[in-house]
Motif scaffolding. Structure first.
Motif, PDB file in Angstrom:
ATOM      1  N   MET A 180       0.831  -1.216  -0.181  1.00  0.00           N
ATOM      2  CA  MET A 180       0.161  -0.173  -0.290  1.00  0.00           C
ATOM      3  C   MET A 180       0.815   1.480   0.167  1.00  0.00           C
ATOM      4  O   MET A 180       0.556   2.228  -0.488  1.00  0.00           O
ATOM      5  N   ARG A 181       2.086   1.186   0.621  1.00  0.00           N
ATOM      6  CA  ARG A 181       3.095   2.225   0.760  1.00  0.00           C
ATOM      7  C   ARG A 181       3.605   2.598  -0.679  1.00  0.00           C
ATOM      8  O   ARG A 181       3.908   3.916  -0.900  1.00  0.00           O
ATOM      9  N   ASP A 182       3.448   1.648  -1.775  1.00  0.00           N
ATOM     10  CA  ASP A 182       4.227   1.808  -2.877  1.00  0.00           C
ATOM     11  C   ASP A 182       3.258   2.433  -4.050  1.00  0.00           C
ATOM     12  O   ASP A 182       3.901   2.941  -4.832  1.00  0.00           O
ATOM     13  N   VAL A 183       2.224   2.304  -3.995  1.00  0.00           N
ATOM     14  CA  VAL A 183       1.253   2.728  -5.006  1.00  0.00           C
ATOM     15  C   VAL A 183       0.117   3.789  -4.256  1.00  0.00           C
ATOM     16  O   VAL A 183      -0.381   3.816  -3.164  1.00  0.00           O
ATOM     17  N   ALA A 184      -0.453   4.389  -5.179  1.00  0.00           N
ATOM     18  CA  ALA A 184      -1.844   5.026  -4.690  1.00  0.00           C
ATOM     19  C   ALA A 184      -2.805   4.480  -5.843  1.00  0.00           C
ATOM     20  O   ALA A 184      -2.849   4.154  -6.886  1.00  0.00           O
ATOM     21  N   SER A 185      -3.879   4.178  -5.057  1.00  0.00           N
ATOM     22  CA  SER A 185      -4.842   3.089  -5.696  1.00  0.00           C
ATOM     23  C   SER A 185      -6.096   3.678  -6.324  1.00  0.00           C
ATOM     24  O   SER A 185      -6.561   4.888  -5.569  1.00  0.00           O
ATOM     25  N   TYR A 186      -6.671   3.402  -7.331  1.00  0.00           N
ATOM     26  CA  TYR A 186      -7.917   3.991  -7.975  1.00  0.00           C
ATOM     27  C   TYR A 186      -9.164   3.763  -6.949  1.00  0.00           C
ATOM     28  O   TYR A 186      -9.977   4.414  -7.153  1.00  0.00           O
ATOM     29  N   GLY A 187      -8.857   2.409  -6.335  1.00  0.00           N
ATOM     30  CA  GLY A 187      -9.893   2.275  -5.375  1.00  0.00           C
ATOM     31  C   GLY A 187      -9.368   2.429  -3.873  1.00  0.00           C
ATOM     32  O   GLY A 187      -8.476   3.233  -3.772  1.00  0.00           O
ATOM     33  N   ARG A 188      -9.952   1.679  -3.017  1.00  0.00           N
ATOM     34  CA  ARG A 188      -9.527   1.710  -1.652  1.00  0.00           C
ATOM     35  C   ARG A 188      -8.485   0.487  -1.357  1.00  0.00           C
ATOM     36  O   ARG A 188      -8.687  -0.559  -1.713  1.00  0.00           O
ATOM     37  N   SER A 189      -7.117   0.673  -0.840  1.00  0.00           N
ATOM     38  CA  SER A 189      -6.205  -0.256  -0.385  1.00  0.00           C
ATOM     39  C   SER A 189      -6.901  -0.756   1.052  1.00  0.00           C
ATOM     40  O   SER A 189      -7.540   0.009   1.482  1.00  0.00           O
ATOM     41  N   HIS A 224      -2.713  -9.194   4.133  1.00  0.00           N
ATOM     42  CA  HIS A 224      -2.547  -8.904   2.411  1.00  0.00           C
ATOM     43  C   HIS A 224      -2.377  -7.894   2.022  1.00  0.00           C
ATOM     44  O   HIS A 224      -3.431  -6.985   2.525  1.00  0.00           O
ATOM     45  N   GLU A 225      -1.633  -7.351   1.046  1.00  0.00           N
ATOM     46  CA  GLU A 225      -1.645  -5.944   0.600  1.00  0.00           C
ATOM     47  C   GLU A 225      -2.485  -6.069  -0.747  1.00  0.00           C
ATOM     48  O   GLU A 225      -2.087  -6.218  -1.711  1.00  0.00           O
ATOM     49  N   LEU A 226      -3.488  -5.340  -0.528  1.00  0.00           N
ATOM     50  CA  LEU A 226      -4.842  -5.371  -1.528  1.00  0.00           C
ATOM     51  C   LEU A 226      -5.139  -3.862  -2.035  1.00  0.00           C
ATOM     52  O   LEU A 226      -4.997  -3.012  -0.928  1.00  0.00           O
ATOM     53  N   LEU A 227      -4.998  -3.567  -3.252  1.00  0.00           N
ATOM     54  CA  LEU A 227      -4.678  -2.413  -3.668  1.00  0.00           C
ATOM     55  C   LEU A 227      -5.973  -1.727  -4.321  1.00  0.00           C
ATOM     56  O   LEU A 227      -6.061  -0.502  -4.791  1.00  0.00           O
ATOM     57  N   SER A 228      -7.299  -2.337  -4.364  1.00  0.00           N
ATOM     58  CA  SER A 228      -8.427  -1.840  -4.760  1.00  0.00           C
ATOM     59  C   SER A 228      -9.565  -2.714  -4.097  1.00  0.00           C
ATOM     60  O   SER A 228      -9.143  -3.943  -3.450  1.00  0.00           O
ATOM     61  N   ASP A 229     -10.610  -2.227  -4.346  1.00  0.00           N
ATOM     62  CA  ASP A 229     -11.968  -2.881  -3.810  1.00  0.00           C
ATOM     63  C   ASP A 229     -12.166  -3.982  -4.532  1.00  0.00           C
ATOM     64  O   ASP A 229     -12.662  -5.206  -4.052  1.00  0.00           O
ATOM     65  N   ASN A 230     -11.617  -4.209  -5.801  1.00  0.00           N
ATOM     66  CA  ASN A 230     -11.992  -5.207  -6.808  1.00  0.00           C
ATOM     67  C   ASN A 230     -10.930  -6.342  -6.078  1.00  0.00           C
ATOM     68  O   ASN A 230     -11.506  -7.673  -6.110  1.00  0.00           O
ATOM     69  N   GLU A 231      -9.720  -6.090  -5.760  1.00  0.00           N
ATOM     70  CA  GLU A 231      -8.950  -6.920  -5.339  1.00  0.00           C
ATOM     71  C   GLU A 231      -9.246  -7.619  -4.097  1.00  0.00           C
ATOM     72  O   GLU A 231      -9.306  -8.802  -3.780  1.00  0.00           O
ATOM     73  N   ARG A 232     -10.138  -6.726  -3.226  1.00  0.00           N
ATOM     74  CA  ARG A 232     -10.213  -7.225  -1.922  1.00  0.00           C
ATOM     75  C   ARG A 232     -11.340  -8.034  -2.028  1.00  0.00           C
ATOM     76  O   ARG A 232     -11.640  -8.927  -1.558  1.00  0.00           O
ATOM     77  N   ALA A 233     -12.461  -7.945  -3.030  1.00  0.00           N
ATOM     78  CA  ALA A 233     -13.422  -8.910  -3.416  1.00  0.00           C
ATOM     79  C   ALA A 233     -13.044 -10.172  -3.768  1.00  0.00           C
ATOM     80  O   ALA A 233     -13.620 -11.108  -3.532  1.00  0.00           O
ATOM     81  N   VAL A 234     -12.132 -10.054  -4.799  1.00  0.00           N
ATOM     82  CA  VAL A 234     -11.462 -11.521  -5.248  1.00  0.00           C
ATOM     83  C   VAL A 234     -10.647 -12.238  -4.024  1.00  0.00           C
ATOM     84  O   VAL A 234     -11.129 -13.588  -3.898  1.00  0.00           O
ATOM     85  N   PHE A 235      -9.969 -11.635  -3.181  1.00  0.00           N
ATOM     86  CA  PHE A 235      -9.432 -12.093  -2.122  1.00  0.00           C
ATOM     87  C   PHE A 235     -10.426 -12.723  -1.146  1.00  0.00           C
ATOM     88  O   PHE A 235     -10.034 -13.973  -0.719  1.00  0.00           O
ATOM     89  N   LEU A 236     -11.346 -12.063  -0.958  1.00  0.00           N
ATOM     90  CA  LEU A 236     -12.740 -12.698   0.103  1.00  0.00           C
ATOM     91  C   LEU A 236     -12.791 -14.249  -0.591  1.00  0.00           C
ATOM     92  O   LEU A 236     -13.116 -15.175   0.203  1.00  0.00           O
TER      93      LEU A 236
END
Length: 283
Positions: free
Chosen positions: A35-44, A56-68
């Motif tokens: 999260m410190r390395d990038v600025a996300s278009y969604g929420r980290s 886990h380092e998730l960089l968008s809402d979509n990544e979070r959804a897939v991770f779940l």
């Protein structure tokens, strides 16, 4: 989809390699990007994984959804996010394709795949590479070029690779609770103007109450076009309205973004937040 917060250079790439980024398994894995390395278009976010026992380092809402979805699967035995691809391989593949390799300030970056997953199939464990992108980006030529570099790399490794969008997910009742639990307000979502999220919530509720059953994707597409919204804002509104009780699910608590609008029903007699409460400190 993410963008880099800090300029990349060879020293920073070498430092990440020395730190062991992209190496390890399970609890010991270190993602190439954090999260410190990038600025996300969604929420980290940094949820604790039941599968790996680490955050886990998730960089968008979509990544979070897939991770779940992945973390809830009993067949998944390891999840490695922001997995780096060898730069010498992706540079070679880009040259073979005749396209420009992804760069930052003239430096060839280390490309990453959003998830590399180990899945138990019978007595064997196989790997699956997953790229997560908003469906709205799938018609962008440059994005497709990057996808093709990624696809060809994993093909060379005999690892199946797939693109997953927010429209291909399905949530059971337990996962819906995880998906919506931090959506009480839009404090961490950008608003193009004051009152934006309140307007979008009210418009969605009014339209949903009057519409005949139809594909949810088409319904949200019209809503977002009417309000000149970013793709995905409609789903964010649904998450919020489910969280605060203005919407309810009609099918045993399941939610499918590719499903119909009649899986959602508007609940009467439930008060909404004020504009200040809804949009948080930025209202």
């Amino acid at each position: 989809m993410t963008r880099r917060r800090y300029g990349i250079d060879e020293k920073r790439i070498a430092l990440r390699a020395r730190e062991g980024r992209g190496q390890g398994h399970g609890k010991d894995y270190k993602p190439w990007l954090t999260m410190r390395d990038v600025a996300s278009y969604g929420r980290s976010s940094r949820p604790l994984g039941a599968t790996t026992g680490r955050k886990h380092e998730l960089l968008s809402d979509n990544e979070r959804a897939v991770f779940l979805v992945l973390d809830a699967s009993k067949a998944v035995v390891d999840i490695r996010e922001q997995f780096p691809l060898p730069r010498e391989d992706t540079i070679r593949i880009a040259a073979e394709m005749g396209v420009r390799h992804p760069q930052d300030a003239g430096v060839d970056i280390v490309m990453t795949t959003d998830f590399l997953v180990d899945i138990r199939v019978g007595k064997r464990v196989r790997r699956q590479a997953i790229t997560v992108k908003p469906w709205s980006r799938l018609d962008d030529r440059r994005t497709i070029e990057k996808f093709e570099i990624e696809r060809r790399y994993w093909l060379s490794q005999s690892v199946p690779w797939q693109i997953t969008t927010e429209l291909e997910l399905a949530f059971d009742a337990r996962m819906v609770n995880l998906w919506v639990h931090d959506m009480t307000t839009f404090d961490h979502h950008e608003a193009p103007h004051p009152g934006y999220w309140l307007e979008l919530c009210n418009s969605l509720l009014a339209a949903l109450a009057e519409t005949e059953p139809q594909p949810l994707r088409e319904f949200l597409g019209r809503l977002e076009a009417e309000h000149q919204s970013k793709p995905g804002d409609g789903l964010a509104v649904i998450r919020h309205l489910l969280r605060v009780g203005r919407l309810a699910l009609t099918r045993d608590g399941r939610f499918e973004p590719r499903g119909q609008t009649d899986q959602l029903t508007v609940r009467a007699g439930v008060e909404h937040h004020t504009k200040q409460e809804l949009e948080g400190k930025g209202a």
